[in-house]
Design a protein around this motif. Sequence first.
Motif, PDB file in Angstrom:
ATOM      1  N   PHE A  75       0.829  -1.205   0.000  1.00 30.08           N
ATOM      2  CA  PHE A  75       0.000   0.000   0.000  1.00 30.08           C
ATOM      3  C   PHE A  75       0.863   1.255   0.000  1.00 30.08           C
ATOM      4  N   THR A 124      -3.730   2.690  -7.933  1.00 28.11           N
ATOM      5  CA  THR A 124      -5.016   2.570  -7.225  1.00 28.11           C
ATOM      6  C   THR A 124      -5.422   1.109  -7.065  1.00 28.11           C
ATOM      7  N   LYS A 130      -3.730  -0.397  -4.106  1.00 29.91           N
ATOM      8  CA  LYS A 130      -4.287   0.082  -2.840  1.00 29.91           C
ATOM      9  C   LYS A 130      -5.643  -0.576  -2.546  1.00 29.91           C
ATOM     10  N   VAL A 164      -0.529  -2.162   6.025  1.00 27.49           N
ATOM     11  CA  VAL A 164      -0.199  -1.259   4.906  1.00 27.49           C
ATOM     12  C   VAL A 164       1.272  -1.379   4.521  1.00 27.49           C
TER      13      VAL A 164
END
Length: 397
Positions: free
Chosen positions: A168, A174, A177, A234
């Motif tokens: 992340f 995108t 993520k 993350v």
Amino acid sequence: MDTLLWPLKVAVAWVMVTIHKALVLVGFPDGPGVAWVLSIIGLTIVVRLLIMPLFVKQIRASRGMQLLQPELQELQAKYKGKKDPESRQRMNEEMMALYRKHGTNPMASCLPILVQMPIFFALFRVLASLGAVASGKYGRPSIGPLTQQLAEQVQNSSVFGASLSSSFLSSSDTQVKVVTVAMIIIMSVTQWYTMAQLSMKNMSTESLNSDNPMIRSQRMMLYVMPVIFAVSGVNFQIGVLVYWVISNLWTMGQQYFTIRNMPAPGSEAEKKYRARINAKRARKGLPSLEEEERAEAVAKAEAEGRTGGQRVQPVRKNRQKKSGGHGESRSETFAYGADDSDVEQLEDGYEEKDSTSSKSGGLSDEEIARRRYERRARQRREAAARRKAQAKKKHNR
């Protein structure tokens, strides 16, 4: 850290490459693709199979911790308010003796995750090093069998469009993520459920309602651990998240099977287990577990009456009340010739008497349930041995 983890990194790379070669042999396409994703899943399965003995030890330790709770609470009450070093030392010594008596250890429940953590970090470092290995800037020609060419293949493999080596924080894509957030949510939810399964479904009602330190810590960990994974997720690469999600799903299935078929005494899972067994026995025309246990108790009482050498006719409850109930033991009451109604009434009375006497002796509901469970298990074994002997005798005739 790479130097310290180097042997584990080589082992992780060797398992991944070996599984990838096997998948290619059975028809999966070589090069970047799903075979490398499946090799990480295969690595997870290999690790979980290797630590299976630790999982069994974890279940036994958890059950032992539940059974010793009444004695542990008595010990804590004994030393309540005593904070001097000598009292603390005596308390710790008695607590360790209690753990040895029940064959358990609080740390045993953490063994599976503790063993997995070095492997987890080794996989993290292998995936983090893919770019350097693929570009020839790693400082070593390869990580074990994971050569520059294979590292480039792993780096270009993806899960739902997200590269296995991406995270992340390290990617502005995108798609990466979105996939990372989705997998972190799945990882956190499965982590919570695996802990809830063990601490809620497989614990006695008394343990759940108690306020001892172990229960409080378990309740806290139930919600703290998923939050920790969610926050730290993350930083993990997609490949590491795949490993952890598959590991959690494996744990869920493993615990479900164990709790369903080997529940702890006095737990909600045990009630459901007995209900399922009774339903199966009813379909086969067999008596319920409770009826069989009552019959085994009667047979045991009759055997005790015979060894005592005294033959006494069974006495109903109303007759016991008239005579005052003095001078008759359980084994004498269950003597020869007792009919089913007498036996059922007397057994109900004895179970109530046992419960009352145990309560007066200071035993908790959990301890009473545990002792009753152990007694019934022993009686079932004895009854099974008697039935086997009778069947053998009948066959010989």
